[in-house]
Design a protein around this motif. Structure first.
Motif, PDB file in Angstrom:
ATOM      1  N   ALA A 125       0.827  -1.203   0.000  1.00  0.00           N
ATOM      2  CA  ALA A 125       0.000   0.000   0.000  1.00  0.00           C
ATOM      3  C   ALA A 125       0.858   1.247   0.000  1.00  0.00           C
ATOM      4  O   ALA A 125       0.609   2.204  -0.737  1.00  0.00           O
ATOM      5  CB  ALA A 125      -0.924  -0.014   1.225  1.00  0.00           C
ATOM      6  N   CYS A 126       1.914   1.234   0.822  1.00  0.00           N
ATOM      7  CA  CYS A 126       2.809   2.395   0.874  1.00  0.00           C
ATOM      8  C   CYS A 126       3.491   2.608  -0.466  1.00  0.00           C
ATOM      9  O   CYS A 126       3.584   3.745  -0.956  1.00  0.00           O
ATOM     10  CB  CYS A 126       3.863   2.213   1.958  1.00  0.00           C
ATOM     11  N   PHE A 127       3.961   1.523  -1.062  1.00  0.00           N
ATOM     12  CA  PHE A 127       4.655   1.681  -2.340  1.00  0.00           C
ATOM     13  C   PHE A 127       3.718   2.222  -3.399  1.00  0.00           C
ATOM     14  O   PHE A 127       4.080   3.067  -4.209  1.00  0.00           O
ATOM     15  CB  PHE A 127       5.247   0.345  -2.802  1.00  0.00           C
ATOM     16  N   TYR A 128       2.472   1.748  -3.381  1.00  0.00           N
ATOM     17  CA  TYR A 128       1.516   2.234  -4.360  1.00  0.00           C
ATOM     18  C   TYR A 128       1.238   3.708  -4.155  1.00  0.00           C
ATOM     19  O   TYR A 128       1.136   4.484  -5.109  1.00  0.00           O
ATOM     20  CB  TYR A 128       0.224   1.414  -4.288  1.00  0.00           C
ATOM     21  N   ALA A 129       1.125   4.119  -2.889  1.00  0.00           N
ATOM     22  CA  ALA A 129       0.884   5.533  -2.600  1.00  0.00           C
ATOM     23  C   ALA A 129       2.037   6.384  -3.128  1.00  0.00           C
ATOM     24  O   ALA A 129       1.828   7.447  -3.715  1.00  0.00           O
ATOM     25  CB  ALA A 129       0.727   5.739  -1.092  1.00  0.00           C
ATOM     26  N   ILE A 130       3.263   5.903  -2.944  1.00  0.00           N
ATOM     27  CA  ILE A 130       4.418   6.660  -3.431  1.00  0.00           C
ATOM     28  C   ILE A 130       4.392   6.719  -4.957  1.00  0.00           C
ATOM     29  O   ILE A 130       4.689   7.762  -5.564  1.00  0.00           O
ATOM     30  CB  ILE A 130       5.723   6.018  -2.929  1.00  0.00           C
ATOM     31  N   TYR A 131       4.005   5.599  -5.561  1.00  0.00           N
ATOM     32  CA  TYR A 131       3.937   5.554  -7.033  1.00  0.00           C
ATOM     33  C   TYR A 131       2.974   6.601  -7.554  1.00  0.00           C
ATOM     34  O   TYR A 131       3.291   7.401  -8.440  1.00  0.00           O
ATOM     35  CB  TYR A 131       3.536   4.137  -7.431  1.00  0.00           C
ATOM     36  N   ARG A 132       1.778   6.633  -6.974  1.00  0.00           N
ATOM     37  CA  ARG A 132       0.766   7.587  -7.436  1.00  0.00           C
ATOM     38  C   ARG A 132       1.231   9.014  -7.183  1.00  0.00           C
ATOM     39  O   ARG A 132       1.059   9.898  -8.015  1.00  0.00           O
ATOM     40  CB  ARG A 132      -0.560   7.360  -6.693  1.00  0.00           C
ATOM     41  N   ALA A 133       1.837   9.225  -6.022  1.00  0.00           N
ATOM     42  CA  ALA A 133       2.260  10.585  -5.690  1.00  0.00           C
ATOM     43  C   ALA A 133       3.322  11.058  -6.675  1.00  0.00           C
ATOM     44  O   ALA A 133       3.310  12.213  -7.115  1.00  0.00           O
ATOM     45  CB  ALA A 133       2.788  10.631  -4.261  1.00  0.00           C
ATOM     46  N   THR A 134       4.239  10.172  -7.016  1.00  0.00           N
ATOM     47  CA  THR A 134       5.300  10.566  -7.946  1.00  0.00           C
ATOM     48  C   THR A 134       4.730  10.895  -9.314  1.00  0.00           C
ATOM     49  O   THR A 134       5.111  11.897  -9.938  1.00  0.00           O
ATOM     50  CB  THR A 134       6.320   9.425  -8.087  1.00  0.00           C
ATOM     51  N   ILE A 135       3.806  10.056  -9.777  1.00  0.00           N
ATOM     52  CA  ILE A 135       3.232  10.299 -11.098  1.00  0.00           C
ATOM     53  C   ILE A 135       2.473  11.606 -11.113  1.00  0.00           C
ATOM     54  O   ILE A 135       2.602  12.423 -12.038  1.00  0.00           O
ATOM     55  CB  ILE A 135       2.332   9.117 -11.496  1.00  0.00           C
ATOM     56  N   PHE A 136       1.694  11.846 -10.070  1.00  0.00           N
ATOM     57  CA  PHE A 136       0.941  13.086  -9.969  1.00  0.00           C
ATOM     58  C   PHE A 136       1.886  14.284  -9.972  1.00  0.00           C
ATOM     59  O   PHE A 136       1.681  15.267 -10.690  1.00  0.00           O
ATOM     60  CB  PHE A 136       0.109  13.054  -8.680  1.00  0.00           C
ATOM     61  N   SER A 137       2.928  14.170  -9.204  1.00  0.00           N
ATOM     62  CA  SER A 137       3.871  15.280  -9.102  1.00  0.00           C
ATOM     63  C   SER A 137       4.544  15.539 -10.442  1.00  0.00           C
ATOM     64  O   SER A 137       4.680  16.697 -10.867  1.00  0.00           O
ATOM     65  CB  SER A 137       4.894  14.944  -8.032  1.00  0.00           C
ATOM     66  N   GLN A 138       4.948  14.497 -11.136  1.00  0.00           N
ATOM     67  CA  GLN A 138       5.625  14.690 -12.397  1.00  0.00           C
ATOM     68  C   GLN A 138       4.708  15.314 -13.432  1.00  0.00           C
ATOM     69  O   GLN A 138       5.117  16.157 -14.225  1.00  0.00           O
ATOM     70  CB  GLN A 138       6.128  13.348 -12.933  1.00  0.00           C
ATOM     71  N   GLU A 139       3.428  14.901 -13.395  1.00  0.00           N
ATOM     72  CA  GLU A 139       2.530  15.410 -14.426  1.00  0.00           C
ATOM     73  C   GLU A 139       2.200  16.865 -14.200  1.00  0.00           C
ATOM     74  O   GLU A 139       2.032  17.628 -15.149  1.00  0.00           O
ATOM     75  CB  GLU A 139       1.248  14.580 -14.448  1.00  0.00           C
ATOM     76  N   HIS A 140       2.084  17.270 -12.956  1.00  0.00           N
ATOM     77  CA  HIS A 140       1.620  18.620 -12.692  1.00  0.00           C
ATOM     78  C   HIS A 140       2.742  19.610 -12.468  1.00  0.00           C
ATOM     79  O   HIS A 140       2.511  20.785 -12.263  1.00  0.00           O
ATOM     80  CB  HIS A 140       0.688  18.623 -11.478  1.00  0.00           C
ATOM     81  N   MET A 141       3.979  19.106 -12.529  1.00  0.00           N
ATOM     82  CA  MET A 141       5.099  19.987 -12.243  1.00  0.00           C
ATOM     83  C   MET A 141       5.300  21.016 -13.337  1.00  0.00           C
ATOM     84  O   MET A 141       5.910  22.047 -13.115  1.00  0.00           O
ATOM     85  CB  MET A 141       6.356  19.119 -12.139  1.00  0.00           C
ATOM     86  N   LYS A 142       4.839  20.682 -14.539  1.00  0.00           N
ATOM     87  CA  LYS A 142       5.204  21.517 -15.665  1.00  0.00           C
ATOM     88  C   LYS A 142       4.271  22.695 -15.865  1.00  0.00           C
ATOM     89  O   LYS A 142       4.396  23.431 -16.826  1.00  0.00           O
ATOM     90  CB  LYS A 142       5.212  20.678 -16.953  1.00  0.00           C
ATOM     91  N   LYS A 143       3.303  22.878 -14.986  1.00  0.00           N
ATOM     92  CA  LYS A 143       2.361  23.981 -15.203  1.00  0.00           C
ATOM     93  C   LYS A 143       3.070  25.306 -14.988  1.00  0.00           C
ATOM     94  O   LYS A 143       4.084  25.406 -14.335  1.00  0.00           O
ATOM     95  CB  LYS A 143       1.201  23.860 -14.215  1.00  0.00           C
ATOM     96  N   GLU A 144       2.450  26.345 -15.487  1.00  0.00           N
ATOM     97  CA  GLU A 144       3.026  27.674 -15.362  1.00  0.00           C
ATOM     98  C   GLU A 144       3.027  28.123 -13.915  1.00  0.00           C
ATOM     99  O   GLU A 144       2.137  27.834 -13.147  1.00  0.00           O
ATOM    100  CB  GLU A 144       2.215  28.673 -16.185  1.00  0.00           C
ATOM    101  N   ILE A 145       4.046  28.873 -13.601  1.00  0.00           N
ATOM    102  CA  ILE A 145       4.174  29.287 -12.209  1.00  0.00           C
ATOM    103  C   ILE A 145       3.064  30.255 -11.827  1.00  0.00           C
ATOM    104  O   ILE A 145       2.506  30.212 -10.744  1.00  0.00           O
ATOM    105  CB  ILE A 145       5.541  29.937 -11.978  1.00  0.00           C
ATOM    106  N   ASP A 146       2.715  31.157 -12.759  1.00  0.00           N
ATOM    107  CA  ASP A 146       1.771  32.210 -12.360  1.00  0.00           C
ATOM    108  C   ASP A 146       0.354  31.686 -12.224  1.00  0.00           C
ATOM    109  O   ASP A 146      -0.517  32.381 -11.729  1.00  0.00           O
ATOM    110  CB  ASP A 146       1.806  33.374 -13.367  1.00  0.00           C
TER     111      ASP A 146
END
Lengths: 753, 185
Positions: free
Chosen positions: A374-395
């Motif tokens: 469960a922990c590993f899956y949570a980390i997996y989802r969190a990483t994917i979410f973070s990578q996908e949304h990191m590229k948005k504009e700062i403003d």
């Protein structure tokens, strides 16, 4: 030989000495038959012999020195004469005045030696003195020596071993950074700042699609202040194209006056070198602890001798620390006896109980695995979410939201590592192990959890890098739209993990430890705070924390060459923070770790971290294609390809040697030979164990035979009958009747040759 | 402060003590300082003696449960000369060799001074270590029997020097715990 009388020589009792001399008359080494020579292996005989040659009179009143002629045995005389001159005077257990006399005797003896011997002895003495002075000098250079000494005096050796371990990691990271600096940074810096007359070699890309080489650093141009903060904390923006990350080293070589320095090869070699160095250094440090763990036999899992005779720490000078040590000894000894009782109880379990326990354990282990999954899956989802949304504009984002998304994997990892130890501690109660094993298993599970989370993070990143959504990754081999320079981005993740780890440690100390101490001290009227109590320095958690940091450093050093330097600084900061926290907020725990166990445990955990760090590195170096847009390996398919290319530039004989060493025809017989050598050593160890058991049995047999007689027994040999038998009682004449009675009680066959 | 005649140590004496003991220069000077602070006024440090109580009150030994045995083993005629204190510090120093430490540890732990560590000695050691009033007979007997089981090789219910040496050679904590760093006052 009479064991009891010889070992019974008490200090300062001169009356026993003539007794010994009478014994000597019956002993003559030439008389000893081979079957009886094993008696010379008796520890008491050897220690007496050594004491005769090494330590002189124990008398305190008159420091008379035993003359060499008093020792028995012809061989002993020779040995004594040698030892007299060879051993350093300091090693004798004598007063200083007696040592002075001994030294004078040694010096007069030296005059009778030949010139060559005199010179040899003198030079060896001066060499030893030089080594000692050098050692004394180097101990002054030891980092944090006084701090660690004072911690040892106040809190005991268990906590001191944690701080020694931290110091070891600081040194290790410093050396790793030096290796990387020498091999990678130095040529680049020399060329860039025109210190030497060298230039970069830049090979243009060939056979590669131009799309793969498109890499634009996202310099936003917006001058919001907090964008700098975000860049500093996450390694993006202005930090991306600096020496910090892999992407900056897009150089194929450095051309000096006489040769071309192959930078890609050097980069790879530095990685291999620091991993190998770490492994060797850790193994060297852990060999001592490993030997000790091997020596301890299975029956004595905790050595009572060790706890009773070496239990008191003579360094302790503080009254409160002394009281603490007493209570910890009370706890330990009682716990050991309790553990012994539980082990006996376990051994007496019925079969149905055993089946019940094992099925319960199986079920609970499945729960543990489920929790981990469960922990590993949570980390997996969190990483994917973070990578996908990191590229948005700062403003488009609020400051906090941006930071939250950037740090989401780190936050989830920290939360998971906070929650799972509590779950594991609850679960292990039901598994019904002995207390010592419970502690060890819980710690192992937490270690595995903590270190595996980093691997999960890296594998998630790897899967994102090599998956290209709807279309395949044929173009470049990796997802070049999202990750034009994927090594830099992996480096950025490792950088974020490291910074976040440091921030968490500082925050916990500042916002949890100190307030707790203040509340407990000043609001102790409230029952809640009194129950909560002052904090104890929890060694396993702290050790896991720094091993976690070190694993990140090992993985990250390939993708970000300056991370070891950051890790060194981080550990130095952690040392001082933890020291202050320890001194001002912690009370020592009654359940203390033993230093000998701790050292081995820390290094074992570190070794597990190293092994777990090597896995993602090898996969990324050998399988994932290197980015074509940046980095030293833009002209290669994978990072590892540098090595075959370098080998192909060797002369042909060396090439064929390398090819034969790495082929299967060599590997399989090599493996079989290694297995044979291992089996040989295992058999040898088993044989040694058997010999030790036999000797112990014979020793107790000797003592039993002595207890039958009225006094100490003496071994003599009857030359006519070639039989060794006992003469009971000293000075008792061997009459015919007593001889008959002796023969009736024939000694066992092993005594007769 | 400075009751004893404030003689600086001669350089030759310092060198000699360094050669005869395992102590470093700084350690010897530190002990010299503490000795001067404690010894009676008007005497040269080489002739002055300290009582066992004075040595027991040094910070290094103040809380040690075995301090009376240490003082008894290292003193001569119940007093300590300067060289006795140096000898004691040398045995407890970090650079001392294991055989020396084991030799003196045996003497310290042999409470009744019969040349063996027997059950009575072991019980006294354990009582000193636990320093508690409610130690049951059963616990003492258990611990004593376990210790003897591990280290008594010839089954005579006591430990001779060689058995003790053998046990301490295997003990991982002995060298670390049988050390005293600081002899200041």
């Amino acid at each position: 030989m009479s064991e009891s009388s010889a070992s019974g020589l008490p200090p300062g009792r001169p009356s026993r000495q003539p007794f010994i001399h009478q014994e000597n008359l019956s002993l003559d080494s030439g008389c000893f038959s081979p079957a009886v020579n094993f008696l010379q292996e008796l520890p008491s005989y050897r220690s007496i012999a050594r004491k005769r040659t090494g330590g002189f009179s124990r008398e305190k009143q008159s420091g008379t020195l035993l003359k060499p002629a008093d020792s028995y045995g012809h061989q002993l005389e020779r040995g004594l004469a040698e030892n007299l001159s060879n051993q350093s005077v300091r090693k004798y257990a004598l007063d200083i005045s007696e040592k002075r006399r001994l030294r004078d005797i040694q010096e007069t003896q030296m005059k009778y030696l030949s010139e060559w011997d005199q010179w040899k002895r003198y030079s060896s003495k001066s060499w030893k003195r030089f080594i000692e002075k050098a050692r004394e000098m180097t101990t002054h250079l030891e980092l944090w020596r006084e701090d660690i000494r004072s911690i040892e005096g106040k809190f005991g050796t268990g906590i001191q071993s944690y701080f020694s371990f931290l110091r070891f990691l600081v040194l290790l990271n410093l050396v790793i950074f030096l290796i990387i600096f020498m091999l990678v940074l130095l040529p680049v810096l020399l060329t860039r700042y025109k210190i030497t007359n060298s230039s970069f070699v830049l090979v243009p890309f060939k056979n590669v699609d131009v799309q793969c080489t498109a890499y634009s650093i996202s310099s936003s141009g917006l001058t919001y202040f907090y964008s700098y903060i975000i860049d500093l904390l996450s390694g993006t923006g202005f930090l991306e194209d600096t020496y910090l990350f892999y992407g900056h080293y897009t150089i194929d070589g450095v051309k000096f006056q006489n040769f071309v320095y192959d930078l890609p090869l050097a980069y790879l070699l530095s990685t291999v070198a620091y991993l190998a160095l770490s492994l060797l250094w850790i193994v060297k440090r852990s060999v001592e602890g490993f030997k000790i763990n091997l020596i301890r036999s299975e029956e004595h899992f905790q050595s009572y001798c060790n706890k009773v005779f070496a239990g008191w720490d003579f360094c302790i000078t503080n009254r409160s620390t002394a009281d603490l040590k007493h209570s910890s000894l009370r706890y330990e000894l009682r716990a050991d006896l309790e553990e012994e009782r539980i082990r006996q109880k376990i051994a007496e379990r019925t079969s149905e109980e055993t089946i019940r326990i094992y099925s319960l354990r199986l079920f609970l282990n499945c729960i543990v695995l489920a929790v981990l999954a469960a922990c590993f899956y949570a980390i997996y989802r969190a990483t994917i979410f973070s990578q996908e949304h990191m590229k948005k504009e700062i403003d488009k984002m609020v400051f906090g939201e941006n930071l939250l998304i950037l740090y989401l994997p780190s936050i989830v990892i920290t939360l998971a590592n906070f929650v799972t130890p509590m779950i594991f501690a609850k679960i292990i109660h039901y598994e019904d192990y002995s207390p010592g094993f419970e502690i060890r298993l819980t710690i192992l599970r937490c270690v595995f959890m903590r270190l595996a989370t980093i691997c999960v993070l890296v594998f998630t990143l790897g899967s994102k890098i090599t998956s290209c959504g709807n279309y395949s990754c044929e173009l470049c081999g990796y997802n070049q739209k999202l990750y034009p320079c994927w090594e830099t981005q992996v480096g950025q993740e490792m950088y974020k993990l490291m910074i976040f780890d440091l921030i968490i440690i500082l925050a916990v100390t500042l916002f949890v430890d100190f307030p707790r101490k203040i509340l407990v001290t000043y609001c102790s009227s409230w029952k809640l705070f009194r129950c909560w109590g002052q904090q104890e320095f929890a060694i396993p958690d702290n050790v896991l924390g720094i091993v976690y940091g070190q694993t990140i450093c090992w993985i990250g050093a390939f993708f970000s060459p300056l991370i070891p330097a950051i890790a060194t600084l981080k550990f130095i900061i952690i040392f001082y923070v933890k020291e202050i926290s320890l001194i001002y907020t912690c009370r020592p725990s009654p359940r203390q770790f033993r230093a000998s166990n701790s050292n081995f445990f820390f290094l074992l955990v570190l070794l597990i971290g190293l092994c777990l760090a090597v896995i993602p590195l090898t996969i990324s170096m050998a399988h994932i294609p290197s980015s074509k847009a940046c980095g030293p390996y833009a002209n290669f398919n994978t990072t590892w390809e540098v090595v075959p290319r370098a080998v192909s530039t060797f002369p042909s004989s060396l090439q064929s040697l390398v090819h034969s060493v790495t082929s299967e025809a060599f590997a399989v017989p090599f493996f079989m030979i290694i297995c044979l050598v291992m089996f040989y050593f295992i058999a040898l160890a088993g044989a040694h164990k058997r010999v030790v058991l036999q000797l112990r049995e014979q020793l107790s047999l000797v003592r039993k035979r002595q207890s039958w007689g009225s006094g100490p027994a003496v071994f003599t040999q009857d030359p006519e009958r070639n039989v060794v038998f006992f003469r009971e009682g000293v000075g008792a004449p061997v009459t015919a009747s007593s001889e008959l009675s002796l023969r009736a009680r024939a000694p066992p066959a092993s005594f007769i040759h | 402060m400075g009751q004893c005649l404030r003689y600086q140590m001669h350089w030759e004496d310092l060198e000699e003590y360094q050669a005869l003991t395992f102590l470093t220069r700084n350690e010897i000077l530190c002990i010299h300082d503490s000795f001067l602070k404690l010894c009676p006024p008007g005497k040269h440090y080489k002739e002055a003696t300290l009582t066992m109580d004075q040595v027991s009150s040094l910070p290094a030994l103040r809380v040690n449960p075995f301090r009376d045995r240490i003082c008894r083993v290292f003193s001569h005629n119940d007093v300590f000369s300067f060289e006795d204190v140096l000898g004691m510090a040398s045995v407890f120093s970090e650079q001392a060799c294991p055989s020396l430490k084991i030799e003196y540890a045996f003497r310290i732990y042999d409470f009744n001074e019969n040349g063996f560590i027997d059950e009575e000695d072991l019980q006294r050691i354990i009582l000193r270590l636990l320093n508690s009033d409610d130690v049951s007979e059963g616990l003492l007997a258990d611990l004593t029997s376990h210790v003897l089981e591990e280290s008594d090789l010839d089954n005579d219910d006591m430990l001779s020097f060689s058995e003790f040496e053998h046990a301490m050679a295997k003990s991982p904590d002995f060298m670390n715990s049988f050390r005293i760093h600081f002899w200041g006052y």
